[in-house]
Design a protein around this motif. Structure first.
Motif, PDB file in Angstrom:
ATOM      1  N   LEU A 106      32.154  18.712   5.301  1.00  0.00           N
ATOM      2  CA  LEU A 106      32.933  17.899   6.328  1.00  0.00           C
ATOM      3  C   LEU A 106      32.941  18.628   7.695  1.00  0.00           C
ATOM      4  CD1 LEU A 106      36.015  16.720   4.168  1.00  0.00           C
ATOM      5  CD2 LEU A 106      33.968  15.323   4.926  1.00  0.00           C
ATOM      6  N   GLY A 165      25.369   8.224   4.328  1.00  0.00           N
ATOM      7  CA  GLY A 165      26.407   7.404   4.295  1.00  0.00           C
ATOM      8  C   GLY A 165      26.998   7.472   2.853  1.00  0.00           C
ATOM      9  N   PHE A 166      26.194   7.574   1.663  1.00  0.00           N
ATOM     10  CA  PHE A 166      26.859   7.544   0.284  1.00  0.00           C
ATOM     11  C   PHE A 166      27.638   8.847   0.178  1.00  0.00           C
ATOM     12  CE2 PHE A 166      23.863   4.066  -1.227  1.00  0.00           C
ATOM     13  CZ  PHE A 166      24.958   3.390  -1.557  1.00  0.00           C
ATOM     14  N   HIS A 168      29.003  10.717   2.375  1.00  0.00           N
ATOM     15  CA  HIS A 168      30.308  10.691   3.106  1.00  0.00           C
ATOM     16  C   HIS A 168      31.296   9.931   2.210  1.00  0.00           C
ATOM     17  CE1 HIS A 168      31.960  10.502   7.308  1.00  0.00           C
ATOM     18  NE2 HIS A 168      33.021  10.416   6.367  1.00  0.00           N
ATOM     19  N   LEU A 169      30.782   8.872   1.654  1.00  0.00           N
ATOM     20  CA  LEU A 169      31.807   7.935   0.855  1.00  0.00           C
ATOM     21  C   LEU A 169      32.324   8.805  -0.002  1.00  0.00           C
ATOM     22  CD1 LEU A 169      30.507   4.412   0.599  1.00  0.00           C
ATOM     23  CD2 LEU A 169      32.730   4.963   1.409  1.00  0.00           C
ATOM     24  N   ASP A 172      34.908  11.384   1.018  1.00  0.00           N
ATOM     25  CA  ASP A 172      36.086  10.914   1.514  1.00  0.00           C
ATOM     26  C   ASP A 172      36.845  10.375   0.194  1.00  0.00           C
ATOM     27  OD1 ASP A 172      36.389  11.055   4.092  1.00  0.00           O
ATOM     28  OD2 ASP A 172      36.703   9.065   4.395  1.00  0.00           O
ATOM     29  N   GLN A 174      36.092   7.961  -1.828  1.00  0.00           N
ATOM     30  CA  GLN A 174      36.272   6.659  -1.965  1.00  0.00           C
ATOM     31  C   GLN A 174      35.013   5.964  -3.073  1.00  0.00           C
ATOM     32  OE1 GLN A 174      36.037   4.982   2.056  1.00  0.00           O
ATOM     33  NE2 GLN A 174      37.972   5.775   2.708  1.00  0.00           N
ATOM     34  N   LEU A 175      34.407   7.164  -3.410  1.00  0.00           N
ATOM     35  CA  LEU A 175      33.380   6.599  -4.273  1.00  0.00           C
ATOM     36  C   LEU A 175      33.008   7.613  -5.323  1.00  0.00           C
ATOM     37  CD1 LEU A 175      31.441   4.060  -4.809  1.00  0.00           C
ATOM     38  CD2 LEU A 175      29.782   5.245  -3.516  1.00  0.00           C
TER      39      LEU A 175
ATOM     40  N   TRP B 160      27.001  -0.558   3.838  1.00  0.00           N
ATOM     41  CA  TRP B 160      27.731   0.258   4.680  1.00  0.00           C
ATOM     42  C   TRP B 160      27.386   1.903   4.857  1.00  0.00           C
ATOM     43  CZ3 TRP B 160      30.076   4.849   3.876  1.00  0.00           C
ATOM     44  CH2 TRP B 160      31.079   5.043   5.066  1.00  0.00           C
ATOM     45  N   ALA B 161      26.758   2.141   3.384  1.00  0.00           N
ATOM     46  CA  ALA B 161      26.302   3.464   3.737  1.00  0.00           C
ATOM     47  C   ALA B 161      25.091   3.495   4.644  1.00  0.00           C
ATOM     48  CB  ALA B 161      25.597   3.853   2.193  1.00  0.00           C
ATOM     49  N   HIS B 164      26.597   3.213   8.364  1.00  0.00           N
ATOM     50  CA  HIS B 164      27.438   4.277   8.584  1.00  0.00           C
ATOM     51  C   HIS B 164      26.570   5.461   8.762  1.00  0.00           C
ATOM     52  CE1 HIS B 164      31.205   6.718   9.052  1.00  0.00           C
ATOM     53  NE2 HIS B 164      30.358   7.422   8.354  1.00  0.00           N
ATOM     54  N   GLY B 165      25.625   5.610   8.196  1.00  0.00           N
ATOM     55  CA  GLY B 165      24.482   6.688   8.368  1.00  0.00           C
ATOM     56  C   GLY B 165      23.905   6.685   9.734  1.00  0.00           C
TER      57      GLY B 165
END
Lengths: 191, 191
Positions: A106, A165-166, A168-169, A172, A174-175, B160-161, B164-165
């Motif tokens: 992060l 992106g993944f 980051h999810l 976070d 969220q996944l 989204w991934a 967002h990336g």
DNA sequence: CTGCTATGTTGACGCGGACAACATGAGGAA
DNA sequence: TTCCTCATGTTGTCCGCGTCAACATAGCAG
């Protein structure tokens, strides 16, 4: 004081590589208590020096964080390179890093530090991307010693975007790692 | 003092909706001077109240930032919904938001705030994702009023991934909006 | 030995977050 | 109306932090 480092290579001055100790202390605090707890004074305290000693090695708090982040990119790069030539394995490695070193991840991508102010950080980040590029674009990159994203191929950017992106999810919360891993495998190397 | 708001709806107490003014002031400072400059005291100064007045509306600095971020998710959601049923247009809208509200975007996804501590923020973020989900998964979502990413379909997560990336790369200044837009169009709606 | 410089220390200043005590004004109760 | 109560805003305070300045010390060069 004057504890000799195990590998007594240089033991520069009073402390014996304080810079190293500060980076280690900062990373420890970062992982234990989050980025908000990483203050110069706390880092100095953990390293066992006075509150101003860090300024002999880092001109500001942000510079210290940039140093920590740069080393993070180094470790990320090592993981990516350890994945060999398998793009899917690299994606897994990227996700694994985001989970294993969540706070550092992060910090590295949180953009509280402007990379323009810290060339070392920028080049460390670029080097990590290059590790990905070597596989995704199928070619070795040579010149352009720093800071130029244009030396990174479009296929790499696309791969990075989706993997990041993944990640980051997941970071976070969220996944789940498994869900992201599955989604990534389904998408994976396909264009 | 006591400036009546243009739409004199309620004018609750002394100031006349200080909470609104604080959020506006914080957003202004955020966009002008970056997240580091958003202090409770500075926000109070801009809003024209004493340094402790904000505590009547936000229990901490992070809570104020969470409020700002939550409103950011609201605006992001509005942009996504304005894109209609076109997934590619939604991607464009997402990128456009990241560029137009870069500092706020970084706050929203920078993870300096833990969403677990701010339910309103978490639900605002989820609502924005739902706007995407309504199109990407081709179905309307009803129940589960908050905090459950499982109500979001895998196709949405994938879309989204990648979006967002790319948005992250652009916000970091490592990729131009045009390049990201092109890459997104090339990838876009295809599975 | 003498002095230079890199490194670490002590002290200080101002800012910002957070708490406590106090002031004020709006709205309901008597 | 009058008074009470509570939400809202203010003043005062404490402490930690980032940062600068002045000083102390250790290793090195001559």
């Amino acid at each position: 004081m004057k504890l000799a480092v195990s590998t007594s290579e240089k033991a520069p001055y009073h402390h014996g590589d304080l810079r190293r100790s500060l980076l280690d202390a900062a990373l420890g605090i970062l992982h234990r208590d989050g980025i908000g707890a990483v203050s110069l004074r706390e880092v100095a305290r953990v390293a066992g020096v006075s509150h101003n000693a860090p300024y002999r090695h880092f001109p500001s708090r942000d510079a210290l964080l940039a140093g920590v982040a740069a080393e993070g990119f180094g470790r990320l790069r090592a993981r990516l390179e350890a994945a060999g030539d398998d793009l899917a394995a690299m994606g897994e490695a990227y996700l694994a890093f985001a989970v294993a070193e969540r706070p550092c991840f992060l910090l590295m991508f949180g953009s509280s530090l402007c990379k323009a102010n810290f060339p070392d950080l920028a080049s460390a980040a670029l080097e990590a991307l290059r590790a990905l590029d070597r596989v995704a674009s199928g070619r070795a990159v040579s010149g352009g010693d720093a800071c130029e994203i244009r030396t990174i191929g479009p296929a790499t950017l696309r791969a990075w975007a989706i993997v990041h992106g993944f990640a980051h999810l997941v970071a976070d919360g969220q996944l789940s790692l498994e869900a992201a891993s599955r989604a990534l495998a389904a998408d994976g190397t396909a264009p």
